[in-house]
Write a protein that holds these residues in place. Structure first.
Motif, PDB file in Angstrom:
ATOM      1  N   SER A  86      48.415  26.041  37.446  1.00  0.00           N
ATOM      2  CA  SER A  86      47.486  25.004  37.888  1.00  0.00           C
ATOM      3  C   SER A  86      46.811  25.420  39.184  1.00  0.00           C
ATOM      4  CB  SER A  86      48.229  23.681  38.066  1.00  0.00           C
ATOM      5  OG  SER A  86      49.149  23.792  39.138  1.00  0.00           O
ATOM      6  N   VAL A  87      47.599  25.944  40.047  1.00  0.00           N
ATOM      7  CA  VAL A  87      47.012  26.369  41.323  1.00  0.00           C
ATOM      8  C   VAL A  87      46.009  27.490  41.099  1.00  0.00           C
ATOM      9  CG1 VAL A  87      47.538  27.503  43.501  1.00  0.00           C
ATOM     10  CG2 VAL A  87      48.998  25.663  42.669  1.00  0.00           C
ATOM     11  N   PHE A  88      46.409  28.394  40.301  1.00  0.00           N
ATOM     12  CA  PHE A  88      45.515  29.514  40.049  1.00  0.00           C
ATOM     13  C   PHE A  88      44.218  29.043  39.419  1.00  0.00           C
ATOM     14  CE2 PHE A  88      44.733  33.901  39.958  1.00  0.00           C
ATOM     15  CZ  PHE A  88      44.055  34.189  38.796  1.00  0.00           C
ATOM     16  N   LYS A  89      44.348  28.183  38.472  1.00  0.00           N
ATOM     17  CA  LYS A  89      43.144  27.677  37.815  1.00  0.00           C
ATOM     18  C   LYS A  89      42.275  26.913  38.792  1.00  0.00           C
ATOM     19  CE  LYS A  89      44.906  27.415  33.152  1.00  0.00           C
ATOM     20  NZ  LYS A  89      45.557  26.580  32.134  1.00  0.00           N
ATOM     21  N   HIS A  90      42.924  26.203  39.631  1.00  0.00           N
ATOM     22  CA  HIS A  90      42.156  25.459  40.612  1.00  0.00           C
ATOM     23  C   HIS A  90      41.354  26.393  41.498  1.00  0.00           C
ATOM     24  CE1 HIS A  90      41.710  23.847  44.695  1.00  0.00           C
ATOM     25  NE2 HIS A  90      41.386  22.744  44.084  1.00  0.00           N
ATOM     26  N   PHE A  91      41.980  27.418  41.880  1.00  0.00           N
ATOM     27  CA  PHE A  91      41.279  28.363  42.754  1.00  0.00           C
ATOM     28  C   PHE A  91      40.265  29.196  41.992  1.00  0.00           C
ATOM     29  CE2 PHE A  91      43.002  27.240  46.528  1.00  0.00           C
ATOM     30  CZ  PHE A  91      44.377  27.378  46.638  1.00  0.00           C
ATOM     31  N   ALA A  92      40.579  29.461  40.791  1.00  0.00           N
ATOM     32  CA  ALA A  92      39.690  30.329  40.033  1.00  0.00           C
ATOM     33  C   ALA A  92      38.378  29.629  39.715  1.00  0.00           C
ATOM     34  CB  ALA A  92      40.370  30.781  38.750  1.00  0.00           C
ATOM     35  N   LYS A  93      38.467  28.365  39.447  1.00  0.00           N
ATOM     36  CA  LYS A  93      37.266  27.598  39.141  1.00  0.00           C
ATOM     37  C   LYS A  93      36.561  28.040  37.875  1.00  0.00           C
ATOM     38  CE  LYS A  93      36.225  25.758  43.643  1.00  0.00           C
ATOM     39  NZ  LYS A  93      37.636  25.883  43.987  1.00  0.00           N
ATOM     40  N   PHE A 121      47.095  33.255  49.391  1.00  0.00           N
ATOM     41  CA  PHE A 121      47.201  34.454  48.576  1.00  0.00           C
ATOM     42  C   PHE A 121      46.660  34.213  47.172  1.00  0.00           C
ATOM     43  CE2 PHE A 121      48.700  38.362  47.040  1.00  0.00           C
ATOM     44  CZ  PHE A 121      49.287  38.148  45.804  1.00  0.00           C
ATOM     45  N   LEU A 122      47.054  33.118  46.596  1.00  0.00           N
ATOM     46  CA  LEU A 122      46.578  32.813  45.252  1.00  0.00           C
ATOM     47  C   LEU A 122      45.074  32.625  45.234  1.00  0.00           C
ATOM     48  CD1 LEU A 122      49.291  30.439  43.804  1.00  0.00           C
ATOM     49  CD2 LEU A 122      48.568  32.633  42.902  1.00  0.00           C
ATOM     50  N   ASN A 123      44.595  32.057  46.271  1.00  0.00           N
ATOM     51  CA  ASN A 123      43.162  31.847  46.340  1.00  0.00           C
ATOM     52  C   ASN A 123      42.416  33.168  46.311  1.00  0.00           C
ATOM     53  OD1 ASN A 123      40.776  30.571  46.486  1.00  0.00           O
ATOM     54  ND2 ASN A 123      40.974  29.870  48.591  1.00  0.00           N
ATOM     55  N   SER A 124      42.832  34.057  47.141  1.00  0.00           N
ATOM     56  CA  SER A 124      42.153  35.345  47.161  1.00  0.00           C
ATOM     57  C   SER A 124      42.336  36.068  45.839  1.00  0.00           C
ATOM     58  CB  SER A 124      42.695  36.194  48.318  1.00  0.00           C
ATOM     59  OG  SER A 124      44.087  36.416  48.158  1.00  0.00           O
ATOM     60  N   GLU A 173      40.021  34.528  43.328  1.00  0.00           N
ATOM     61  CA  GLU A 173      38.635  34.867  43.607  1.00  0.00           C
ATOM     62  C   GLU A 173      38.323  36.283  43.146  1.00  0.00           C
ATOM     63  OE1 GLU A 173      36.591  34.402  47.646  1.00  0.00           O
ATOM     64  OE2 GLU A 173      37.777  32.575  47.413  1.00  0.00           O
ATOM     65  N   GLU A 174      39.190  37.174  43.484  1.00  0.00           N
ATOM     66  CA  GLU A 174      38.968  38.547  43.076  1.00  0.00           C
ATOM     67  C   GLU A 174      38.989  38.671  41.563  1.00  0.00           C
ATOM     68  OE1 GLU A 174      38.516  41.411  44.798  1.00  0.00           O
ATOM     69  OE2 GLU A 174      38.198  40.208  46.596  1.00  0.00           O
ATOM     70  N   ALA A 175      39.919  37.996  40.966  1.00  0.00           N
ATOM     71  CA  ALA A 175      40.009  38.068  39.508  1.00  0.00           C
ATOM     72  C   ALA A 175      38.756  37.467  38.873  1.00  0.00           C
ATOM     73  CB  ALA A 175      41.259  37.334  39.022  1.00  0.00           C
ATOM     74  N   LYS A 176      38.274  36.431  39.463  1.00  0.00           N
ATOM     75  CA  LYS A 176      37.058  35.816  38.926  1.00  0.00           C
ATOM     76  C   LYS A 176      35.883  36.773  39.021  1.00  0.00           C
ATOM     77  CE  LYS A 176      35.125  32.521  41.231  1.00  0.00           C
ATOM     78  NZ  LYS A 176      34.897  31.186  41.829  1.00  0.00           N
ATOM     79  N   ALA A 177      35.800  37.417  40.158  1.00  0.00           N
ATOM     80  CA  ALA A 177      34.715  38.376  40.324  1.00  0.00           C
ATOM     81  C   ALA A 177      34.829  39.492  39.296  1.00  0.00           C
ATOM     82  CB  ALA A 177      34.745  38.941  41.738  1.00  0.00           C
ATOM     83  N   LYS A 178      36.050  39.907  39.094  1.00  0.00           N
ATOM     84  CA  LYS A 178      36.243  40.976  38.128  1.00  0.00           C
ATOM     85  C   LYS A 178      35.867  40.529  36.727  1.00  0.00           C
ATOM     86  CE  LYS A 178      38.457  45.097  37.642  1.00  0.00           C
ATOM     87  NZ  LYS A 178      37.502  45.701  36.786  1.00  0.00           N
ATOM     88  N   ALA A 179      36.235  39.334  36.415  1.00  0.00           N
ATOM     89  CA  ALA A 179      35.905  38.832  35.082  1.00  0.00           C
ATOM     90  C   ALA A 179      34.397  38.716  34.921  1.00  0.00           C
ATOM     91  CB  ALA A 179      36.586  37.480  34.855  1.00  0.00           C
ATOM     92  N   PHE A 180      33.748  38.261  35.915  1.00  0.00           N
ATOM     93  CA  PHE A 180      32.288  38.162  35.854  1.00  0.00           C
ATOM     94  C   PHE A 180      31.668  39.531  35.705  1.00  0.00           C
ATOM     95  CE2 PHE A 180      32.676  34.017  35.971  1.00  0.00           C
ATOM     96  CZ  PHE A 180      32.264  33.256  37.045  1.00  0.00           C
ATOM     97  N   GLU A 181      32.316  40.462  36.297  1.00  0.00           N
ATOM     98  CA  GLU A 181      31.821  41.823  36.171  1.00  0.00           C
ATOM     99  C   GLU A 181      31.769  42.227  34.710  1.00  0.00           C
ATOM    100  OE1 GLU A 181      33.516  45.594  38.051  1.00  0.00           O
ATOM    101  OE2 GLU A 181      33.521  44.139  39.686  1.00  0.00           O
ATOM    102  N   LYS A 196      45.071  45.428  44.912  1.00  0.00           N
ATOM    103  CA  LYS A 196      44.233  45.362  46.098  1.00  0.00           C
ATOM    104  C   LYS A 196      44.583  44.141  46.944  1.00  0.00           C
ATOM    105  CE  LYS A 196      39.406  44.783  47.288  1.00  0.00           C
ATOM    106  NZ  LYS A 196      38.091  44.461  46.750  1.00  0.00           N
ATOM    107  N   VAL A 197      44.733  43.057  46.268  1.00  0.00           N
ATOM    108  CA  VAL A 197      45.017  41.834  47.018  1.00  0.00           C
ATOM    109  C   VAL A 197      46.410  41.881  47.626  1.00  0.00           C
ATOM    110  CG1 VAL A 197      45.208  39.333  46.839  1.00  0.00           C
ATOM    111  CG2 VAL A 197      43.478  40.528  45.524  1.00  0.00           C
ATOM    112  N   LEU A 198      47.296  42.427  46.913  1.00  0.00           N
ATOM    113  CA  LEU A 198      48.652  42.526  47.451  1.00  0.00           C
ATOM    114  C   LEU A 198      48.666  43.387  48.697  1.00  0.00           C
ATOM    115  CD1 LEU A 198      51.136  42.800  44.450  1.00  0.00           C
ATOM    116  CD2 LEU A 198      51.216  41.236  46.382  1.00  0.00           C
ATOM    117  N   ARG A 199      47.941  44.424  48.625  1.00  0.00           N
ATOM    118  CA  ARG A 199      47.901  45.309  49.779  1.00  0.00           C
ATOM    119  C   ARG A 199      47.309  44.588  50.973  1.00  0.00           C
ATOM    120  NH1 ARG A 199      44.859  49.387  47.852  1.00  0.00           N
ATOM    121  NH2 ARG A 199      46.630  50.207  46.698  1.00  0.00           N
ATOM    122  N   LYS A 200      46.371  43.802  50.718  1.00  0.00           N
ATOM    123  CA  LYS A 200      45.732  43.057  51.792  1.00  0.00           C
ATOM    124  C   LYS A 200      46.679  42.031  52.383  1.00  0.00           C
ATOM    125  CE  LYS A 200      41.906  39.982  52.690  1.00  0.00           C
ATOM    126  NZ  LYS A 200      42.069  38.567  52.395  1.00  0.00           N
ATOM    127  N   ALA A 201      47.493  41.480  51.549  1.00  0.00           N
ATOM    128  CA  ALA A 201      48.409  40.442  52.022  1.00  0.00           C
ATOM    129  C   ALA A 201      49.703  41.036  52.543  1.00  0.00           C
ATOM    130  CB  ALA A 201      48.701  39.465  50.883  1.00  0.00           C
TER     131      ALA A 201
END
Lengths: 684, 75
Positions: free
Chosen positions: A586-593, B37-40, B43-51, B68-73
């Protein structure tokens, strides 16, 4: 005089050569008539234009008027233009002549005229104009001629088959539509039930894939439609299967001529493959359909090719449909039929008559048609009627198809027949039919799916030279052998085709589903494990999670005792995931949008696992560094800062407010209360 | 975000090498950490998917960005 010329050259605002030509010409004429033009301007030009002998009252006039208004140095330009004009004319004429043959003579004549006029008028404005005029005229003339010639050629050319195909298709479609609407009518029209069935069969065969619904209607149509369908199907086999039938039906009911022709041709084509019997039927069918169409000629052609083998006698025997027979015979090299006007009834009759003659072929053809649309119906009917019906239908169909070809003159049919042929091709019977039918040609043209192609080829053989004679033989054999089988096979093919299609779709879907399935497969086990884990509340071990699926599966089965064992195992084998799935997702989906597929969970879990490892390690280190054994908020803050989330510019409070719930926020951020009794607890 | 990650504290504790306590407030902070962390990650995964012109984030998208994100965190 030189207005146009000067205008064109000097002003050169617009250079619509052609328009100028006209206008220029007019101008000249007018100039000759009325010299004072310059000053007049539009008004004068208008008058001039109207008065001009050329009476070129076209939009050009406007241009002309405009130019005239602008023109001022008429006299001067005239002189120049005269000289130049002649030169230009000559040049242009040269060029024009080369371009257009016609221009030569026209130009010559016009040139002289123009020249004369120009001279008199002190040049038509421009040599170009005059030349253009000439050219234009010539161009028009040529074009016109070319066009006309082209048109004339088309119909005559055999190649018009394409047209026929198109027409057939169209017709068939029309027919089909009509059929659907007229199904009822057709039924009534149908003279003979048997005939109908046969027709339907043929139709079915041809239009198998396309219209199963129509098949019902088609059946009602029976002979009328069937014949047409047969004819069409033959010609086009696969393509128009449904179309043809409809067309056949509709055409029969409504008009046999146009609509039927495509179907007829198709059917005819199909039948043709049958050689012997098909001819008669086709002819009949063709005749019926051809009424309105030129198919007969085409059919004849096809019939002739393929049906050379076929029996003219068969056709003749079908005295019922003389026209039909004739059409067939024509194809067969027999008497020309094209009387086509044969009504559906006639076709039916002929078909009936021909049926006895055409035993194998007709049946098969009929069967083929039926398969397309109604396997069940066809089967039933066939069984009932057996040879007679089948034969008739087949014959009729052939007739129709043949006629269609002939009448259409090679137009449209090819396409339709091809389609029909395809449908036919499916089953052996198809192939057999195709031999004789003129569908070959059509089939080849249509180039339907692979499976259809081979069948078409078979069908076309007879009809078209393209196909191999071997196919014919095979087809003929098939025809003989496959009577019921044809239908069945056709039906099967239809099913197969459908299955193929479905399969294709399925494949696609399957692929997509595979991932899901895999994931789904895992999750259940995984979830089960999770549940077990929670119940047992063993320590979380990330590595266990992976083992969970396997372990869970095995554990799921057992009951009480195993339950305990499961618990332990789950506890050991499967460490609870760092975070509950629902929460995590849920959290992931929320963030993923955006949509998140469920298969990301395992990956996410793994990632979170690593993350928590790192976090714990770091925090521990920080605490240890501070000689504490407790991880404090400042430790986490430090970690955040190190991760880059927090800067001097971005205080942590911002993040807190952004992400955390109120209760947590309260903990972290002291809320200022203005003198309230409530004292925020500041936790540190 | 809306829910409290269950057993977050115990998770961390289990991961921690030594026996450390986690203060109450820090638990919230750790929650914040995970959320960030999940947010980033998302976001990255979304960008990748859009790619890849996909509106849905799939596992391979996430996996590709995770490192990449893990390394950043790391911190």
């Amino acid at each position: 005089m030189g207005n146009t010329v000067s205008a064109a050259k000097g002003l050169s605002r617009k250079r619509p050569r052609q328009s100028l030509n006209v206008t220029a010409f007019e101008k000249r004429l007018k100039d000759a008539e009325e010299e004072p033009e310059n000053s007049i301007g539009d008004h004068s030009s208008l008058s001039l234009s109207s008065s001009s002998s050329l009476s070129l009252k076209t939009p050009f006039v406007d241009v002309h008027t405009e130019k005239r208004g602008l023109q001022r140095r008429v006299s001067n330009r005239r002189k120049i233009t005269e000289e130049e004009f002649s030169a230009a004319l000559s040049k242009q004429q040269m060029g024009d002549v080369s371009r257009e043959a016609l221009q030569g003579r026209e130009v010559g004549g016009e040139d002289t005229n123009l020249a004369g006029i120009t001279l008199g008028l002190s040049k038509l404005s421009e040599p170009d104009v005059t030349v253009d005029i000439v050219n234009c005229q010539t161009a028009l003339y040529d074009q016109h001629d070319a066009m006309t010639s082209n048109f004339s050629i088309k119909p005559t050319i055999m190649a018009t088959q394409l047209q026929r195909d198109i027409q057939e298709e169209e017709e068939r479609r029309e027919e089909e539509r009509q059929k659907s609407a007229e199904e009822e009518e057709v039924v009534t029209n149908m003279e003979e039930d048997e005939g109908k069935e046969n027709v339907d069969k043929t139709q079915d065969v041809s239009s198998k894939p396309e219209e199963k619904d129509n098949a019902v209607g088609f059946q009602t149509f029976d002979l009328d439609d069937g014949v047409e369908a047969a004819a069409d199907s033959q010609s086009e086999d696969v393509e128009g299967g449904s179309e043809e039938e409809e067309a056949a039906v509709g055409s029969q009911a409504e008009e046999e001529g146009v609509e039927q022709s495509p179907t007829q041709e198709e059917t005819a084509a199909d039948f043709q493959s049958e050689d012997v019997e098909g001819l008669s039927e086709e002819e009949e069918a063709a005749a019926e359909e051809d009424e309105g169409e030129e198919q007969s000629p085409t059919q004849e052609e096809t019939a002739a090719d393929s049906q050379s083998e076929e029996e003219e006698a068969a056709a003749t025997s079908q005295a019922e449909d003389k026209d039909v027979e004739q059409s067939q015979t024509e194809e067969e090299d027999g008497p020309p039929e094209n009387a086509a006007a044969a009504s559906p009834s006639e076709e039916e009759e002929a078909a009936a008559g021909s049926h006895p003659e055409d035993e194998g072929g007709s049946e098969e053809v009929y069967q083929l048609q039926r398969d397309d649309e109604e396997k069940s119906d066809g089967a039933d009917r066939q069984t009932d009627e057996d040879d007679n019906d089948e034969e008739r239908n087949q014959e009729e169909e052939r007739h129709i198809s043949r006629r269609a070809f002939r009448s259409e003159g090679g137009l449209v049919l090819p396409v339709v027949t091809a389609t029909e042929a395809h449908s036919f091709m499916k089953s052996k019977s198809y192939s057999a039919l195709g031999l004789n039918t003129s569908l070959e040609r059509i089939q080849n043209q249509t180039g339907k799916p692979d499976w259809t192609k081979p069948s078409l080829q078979h069908l076309d053989e007879d009809f078209w030279d393209e196909n191999d004679p071997a196919d014919r033989k095979n087809a003929s054999f098939h025809l003989l052998h496959v009577s019921h089988d044809a239908e069945v096979s056709r039906q099967q093919e239809d099913v197969e085709a459908a299955a193929e299609e479905a399969g294709e779709h399925e494949e696609e879907s399957d692929e997509e589903e595979d991932d899901n399935e895999d994931f789904l497969g895992k999750t259940p086990a995984f979830v089960r494990e999770k549940i077990k884990f929670f119940t047992s509340s063993p320590p979380a071990l990330p590595s266990v999670s992976k083992n969970l699926p396997a372990s869970s599966a095995s554990k799921a089965l057992p009951a009480a005792k195993p339950k305990q064992a499961r618990r332990r195992r789950t506890g050991l084998s499967r460490r609870k995931t760092v975070l509950p799935k629902t929460y995590l997702m849920s959290v992931f989906k929320h963030f993923a949008k955006t949509k998140v597929s469920a298969d990301v969970f395992p990956v996410l879990n793994e990632i979170m696992d690593k993350f928590f490892d790192r976090v714990a390690e770091d925090l521990e280190t920080y605490a240890a560094h501070a000689n504490r054994k407790t991880i404090k908020v400042e430790d986490v803050k430090l970690l955040l800062r190190r991760q880059g989330y927090i800067n001097d510019k971005v205080p942590v409070e911002v993040l807190i407010e952004k992400y955390l719930r109120m209760d947590q926020r309260k903990i972290l951020i002291p809320i200022a209360t203005s003198g309230n009794v409530v004292i925020p607890k500041i936790r540190k | 975000m809306l829910k409290k990650p269950p057993k977050l504290k115990s998770t961390i504790r289990s991961k921690a090498k030594g026996n450390v306590d986690i203060a109450a407030g820090s638990e919230a902070m750790i929650e914040l950490l995970t959320l960030l962390f999940l947010n980033s990650l998302a976001e990255e995964a979304k960008a990748k998917a859009f790619e890849e012109k996909s509106a849905t984030i799939r596992a391979h998208h996430v996996k590709a960005v995770s490192k990449k994100v893990l390394r950043k965190a790391r911190g």
